[in-house]
Each structure stands twice: as C-alpha cells, then as structure tokens.
Scaffold this active site. Structure first.
Site, PDB file in Angstrom:
ATOM      1  N   GLY A 214       0.819  -1.206   0.000  1.00 58.50           N
ATOM      2  CA  GLY A 214       0.000   0.000   0.000  1.00 58.50           C
ATOM      3  C   GLY A 214       0.851   1.253   0.000  1.00 58.50           C
ATOM      4  O   GLY A 214       1.981   1.280  -0.525  1.00 58.50           O
ATOM      5  N   SER A 215       0.331   2.292   0.623  1.00 59.64           N
ATOM      6  CA  SER A 215       0.966   3.615   0.542  1.00 59.64           C
ATOM      7  C   SER A 215       2.289   3.727   1.272  1.00 59.64           C
ATOM      8  O   SER A 215       2.959   4.765   1.163  1.00 59.64           O
ATOM      9  CB  SER A 215       0.002   4.684   1.064  1.00 59.64           C
ATOM     10  OG  SER A 215      -1.122   4.783   0.212  1.00 59.64           O
TER      11      SER A 215
END
Length: 670
Positions: free
Chosen positions: A410-411
């Site tokens: 993810g981020s």
C-alpha cells in the site's frame, strides 16, 4: 625305452627344482597376513595363517564373527597395520619363534586407536603344509583386550546449544519444567483418572499403561505428562486432583512463549525417517531435533556432538580404549531485542499481522514477529489432538508465520516512489500540481480504469509534502508516469525488489509484479502506491526506510550478533538533501496527516501509513491490510514496520499507527 627314460628324467628335474625353491620366510607370511588384516579378510586370516594353538584356544566365531561385529558396531575403518622390517641378513630358525614389532592404527566412532605389539610366528605343519603361522590373541584387536573381556560403547549426551537475544536474555534455553504424575497408592478414583486425562489431553488408557510399568511401586511417583513451568493453570488444575502432583525436571524452555514463537520455533523427538537421514551425524532414537523456526534452521550449530567411549569391561574394571568427549552445542546470540519484540507483539493485541524492526545504522534485526502465534513450550512437550485442532481451526491462523510472507505494501511504498523520482530528476518536491476530484485517468485510452484518492479535499497545488500528508494516490501515479516504466522499475530494483533478501531465514522475495515488469500505464500507476501485483515482506519493508535516515544506504539485514555490523546491501539510493525532504514529510504525516494515533506527546514519531486492498469477489468489498512504517524522529534507534490484516472496520491504517505508537512510547520509558 627312450620315452620312459625321458619321463623319469623330467620328474627328477621337477623334484630337484621343487627342492631348490626357497621356503617362505616368516616375514613373507607376515606380509601376506597383514594384507588380509588391512582389508578385513578375517576368514582367510583364520584358515590359512593362524597357528594350531591359536585355533584351539579361539573358535572361528571368536576370531571371525567377533571382529566383523566389532568393526561394524564400533565403526572401525581406515585400518593400517605395518611391521618393523628385520635386518637384511636376518636368519630364521624353524625351531625358534620369529618375533616382529607390529604397529596398528584405526579410526573408530570414539576416535583414533593406535598401538604397537610384538607378533610371533611359529613354524609348524598343518595338514600337508609346513609353514610359519601367526600366534594370535584378542590384544591384536585392542591392546588391553583379553579373552573373556567384553567391549562396550558409552555415550555422554551433549547439551543442546541455547539461543539468546542481544542482551543475552533467554529465547531457547536448557531450563526446567515439570513432570505431572501420580502416586498409585493415592490415585485410585476412576473419576480422578478421567479428570486428569481430560486436562492433559490424553486417554485414561495411556495413564493406565504408564501406571502398569514393571518398575512402578505403590508409593512411588509415576510421571504421566510434562508441562512447561509457565503453564501455571495446567499445573494448578492437575495438583488439585487427589493423588496427582508434579516434580521439577530438565526441559527446553522458551521464556517468551508466543511473542517469539514463530522465530524461535521448537524441538521435538526425532522421527524414524530423520534418524535414518542423520544417523551418521551421531543422532540416536532418544534425541530431540529442531522442528520449526531457529531451532530447525540452527540445528547443526545447536545440536552439538555426543561424547563416545569404547570401554573394555574386565569383570567390573573398565579400561578406556578410545574417547571423544562430548561437544556441547553453540550458544547463538541474536540481534533480536526480546523485550522490544514482546512489547511489539503485545501491542498488536492478538490481531493477525506481522512486524519487523531494524537498526537503521547497522542493519541489525531487532524485531521479527508474527501474530497471533503458538507457544513453543506447548508444542515442544507434544501438543494434544484437541489443542492442535483448536489452533488449526482458529480463523486468525496462529500457526502461519506471517513475517516470512509477502504482502501488498500500500501507501508505505510512496516514500520509495518519491525517492526514485527525485533521484531520476523527474520529481521536484517543491513543485505543486493541480489535482481535482476524487478520481483521475490520463486519457480515454485507460478505459474504465481510474486512480482514486481518499482525500479530494486536499488543497491545490499538491506538492510532495501534501502528497505524503494526504497520501494522494493520484500525485504518485502521475509522478510514476512522468518517470516511465524503465526508470521506475530500475529504481525499485535498486531498493532490492526482485532480489532475495540476504538474510539468515527464508523470506518471500519482494516483487514488482508477477513477471517483474509493468505491462500497462495502469499497472505502473497502481504500483507507484503499492497496489497492483507489488508484494514485499515486512523485514524488507522496514529496511527500505533506512536510506531516508542514512542518506542513501540500505544495510544487509542481520540476525546474529557475531555478524559484521553495517554491511552495505544497497548504496547511493538518494542524496542527503532528498533524504531530509522525505524525513520532514514523514514527520508531517503524523503531525498534520492521518496517522494521528501516532501523534504521541512523548515521542516525535515520523512515518508513513498504508492500506492495501485485497480484491474480493465481484460485488463484494475486499479485505484491507493496514501498514505503518515509522521511527522516532528525534532518536531513530529503530525503524518499525507493522502490518495488521482486515482493518477495514477499524478506521483504516491509523488503527495500526496506534499500535505502533505504543511500542515507541514503551521503548521511550525504558
């Protein structure tokens, strides 16, 4: 008449030549005997070379079968027998014995054996043969061995090596536990037997079997099952049953239990298959062997080597023929900080997930946790069927080692994407771009695919700092497109993607995609913010944040204290200025962004959250895994990467940031 005379003359010549042939000397006979000795041809030695007196004293089984048995049981090999040659002018009198100094060397399971003895040959007639024959006794097997003596092997058990943390706190040690048992005289109630069987997870029949052993006395303690001393609940329940008690006994201990369960692993009885595989390495059927984790990985270093003695038993008196002392296993000291690991494991509150922590200045691994976990003490003692079923059917899967697996980050990958762009010269951290709306696509060629952002309220223009604070997917997708496939893939590879992490334990390799390539602009965009097919293991993810604190260096992750510290794995990943920019941005993520649960009043935490959505069935919401990678911005002793599964109903990745904050706060107060 002429033919008859010719035959007679020929026979006479043959008889004359036979008479002229030189009789084999005792040295010749000894040479032949030694050749057979060196190759273990005992039958030939017995039948053709031993003198009559020896054969009368020792039957063939005393000579042939016994030596064959000893060679096999004592692993005798590399036998080298030689003799001291007599003077060249030596003369042999058939009326007198011929003596030769003989040197014997051999290797045995207890080590080398070497001795010298005098071997005597006697001239005598056996059947139709007159020759020199060897006078033998058992001392030519082993120097001290005499007729009637027994040879046996004594084994001294080696102590298994221990596993300690960096502060020499015990992780896997030779400690103590308890034997839970009964005193038959006081244990007569059938209901009590059923109750004990139930709490031990065994059958009443197995209790009867142990109580029925031939040595059992009415007032004698009979061990039934073992328990770790940490299992106080079981001990209390057992002791409450009339006639049941427990006694301390030597036992492997795992003091940190579940917190280090997947890392330490456990030992268990060696299987028949494994024993057959390892029998040449000194294992016996009573040995335990590493079954999981470091106990298994370090088996060769931890096992040690049992001591072995070859003894001659002279009716009560023992003489040592050869001895190899026991060599205890190594004490292995890890870079792991067991208290930090326990703090991290406890902070995860039993949620399914994994964590890793590294020292950014050395590469030392301080934490490697998987949650939930099993208690290795329980497994080492032989887990009951009911308990095993309970663990295997647990929906959180505590038997699965999550730190060895790889997940979409993810981020949390966004600072890496930014570093690659800045170093490539395509990303200006100060330059803002206009981003409007909750979704974006480059053009109509993308079809239905659009990049979504969680915070469309972010004020324009969006620069790198705002992109990190608001975790703006569109910003990073556009930066990746600006870089292009080649530069982005090359940058990710420079951070170790697609490469096996050089670590002592097997970890799933981090990948850019299944094929290692990015087949479309949409996949390039997804990968820039840690989605698509990107996967990374938790230790590598923690290590990828090192360059932000070291101005571009990523160290080889270490697990053992005796490894050289600060081994550079990757270098030149970003400049000092770019590293400073990312550090400022990650501090702002916590202060101004959406990791407010980590905005501690006692620790100035910096880091990056991340949420990775796992696609569900069509029409269904997918599972979301939450991440937080962080460090203390004022005193960056360690980088912590944490992942918690299924955070979709818990407020997103800020939920994970709250768990991580507890770790930093606990560490600050130590």
């Amino acid at each position: 008449m002429g033919k008859k005379l010719t035959v007679i003359l020929a026979l006479a010549i043959l008889l004359f030549l036979a008479g002229c042939q030189q009789q084999a000397t005792p040295e010749d006979r000894l040479k032949e005997y030694i050749e057979h000795w060196n190759t273990g041809e005992f039958s030939e030695m017995y039948s053709a070379y031993l003198n009559t007196g020896t054969k009368e004293a020792y039957a063939s089984e005393d000579f042939i079968e016994r030596q064959q048995m000893l060679y096999e049981e004592l692993a005798i090999e590399n036998v080298e027998v030689s003799y001291t040659e007599p003077p060249e002018d030596a003369e042999w009198d058939t009326e007198n014995p011929a003596d030769f100094p003989v040197q014997v060397k051999m290797d045995t399971l207890a080590g080398p054996v070497e001795f010298e003895k005098t071997m005597t040959l006697l001239f005598e007639a056996q059947e139709e043969t007159e020759a020199w024959f060897v006078e033998w006794d058992p001392s030519f097997i082993f120097e001290q061995l005499e007729k009637g003596d027994e040879v046996r092997v004594s084994t001294t058990k080696a102590e298994r090596g221990e596993i300690l943390d960096r502060n020499e706190q015990p992780i896997a040690i030779n400690g103590t536990g308890f034997n839970i048992g009964v005193v038959p005289k006081s244990f007569t109630d059938a209901a009590a037997k059923e109750e004990l069987a139930e709490i031990l997870g065994i059958s009443a029949a197995s209790i009867d079997e142990k109580m029925g052993q031939s040595w059992v006395q009415e007032e004698q303690f009979v061990p039934i099952a073992k328990a770790a001393k940490t299992n106080t609940e079981l001990l209390e329940k057992a002791a409450a049953i009339p006639g049941v008690t427990y006694q301390e006994t030597a036992m492997r201990e795992y003091p940190y239990g579940e917190a280090l369960g997947h890392l330490s692993g456990y030992i268990g009885p060696i299987t028949a298959e494994k024993l057959e595989e390892l029998k040449d390495q000194g294992y016996t059927s009573t040995d335990s062997i590493g079954r999981r984790g470091l106990e298994q990985t370090l088996e060769e270093r931890l096992h040690g080597a049992n001591g072995v003695k070859i003894l001659i038993d002279k009716q009560g008196e023992e003489l040592t023929v050869a001895e190899t002392p026991a060599e205890n296993g190594e004490t292995v000291i890890l870079t792991i900080d067991a208290e930090l690991q326990k703090s991290t494991f406890d902070a995860m509150e039993g949620e399914a997930g994994t964590s890793a922590a590294v020292d950014p200045n050395t590469g030392e691994t301080l934490v490697l946790a998987s949650s939930p976990a099993y208690d290795p003490n329980e497994y080492m003692l032989g887990i009951s069927e009911s308990r095993y079923k309970e663990l295997t059917e647990d929906p959180l899967n505590p038997l699965f080692n999550r730190f060895g697996a790889a997940y979409a980050p993810g981020s949390t990958i966004k600072p890496v994407t930014a570093a690659i762009g800045m170093e490539a010269g395509t990303l200006d951290p100060a330059a803002g771009i206009q981003i409007d709306g909750a979704t974006w696509q480059k053009d109509d060629s993308w079809g239905d695919y659009r990049v979504s952002r969680l915070h469309p309220e972010a004020p324009n223009p969006i620069d790198l700092n705002k992109a990190l604070v608001y975790s703006d997917n569109i910003y990073f997708a556009r930066q990746a497109l600006e870089m292009g496939n080649e530069a982005f893939i090359s940058g990710l590879q420079s951070f170790g993607f697609g490469e096996e992490v050089p670590f002592a334990l097997e970890l799933q390799t981090s990948q850019i995609s299944n094929e290692g390539t990015l087949g479309s602009e949409g996949q390039l965009a997804d990968t820039s913010f840690g989605q698509g097919q990107m996967l990374t293991n938790i230790l590598h993810l923690a290590s990828m944040y090192e360059p932000f604190l070291t101005d571009g260096i990523m160290y080889k992750p270490l697990l053992f204290m005796d490894e050289e510290k600060g081994q550079v794995w990757k270098d030149g990943l970003l400049s000092a200025d770019n590293a400073e920019t990312l550090r400022a941005g990650m501090r702002n993520v916590v202060v101004d962004g959406y990791a407010q649960s980590a905005n501690s009043s006692t620790v100035k935490i910096a880091g990056k959250t991340g949420t990775a959505e796992l696609k569900g069935a069509i029409g269904e919401e997918g599972q979301e895994n939450g991440f937080f990678v962080a460090y203390d911005s004022e005193s960056p002793d360690f980088i912590l990467a944490m992942m918690i599964e299924s955070i979709e109903d818990n407020g997103g990745s800020d939920y994970v940031a709250g768990f991580a904050a507890k770790v930093f706060e606990a560490h600050k107060t130590e």
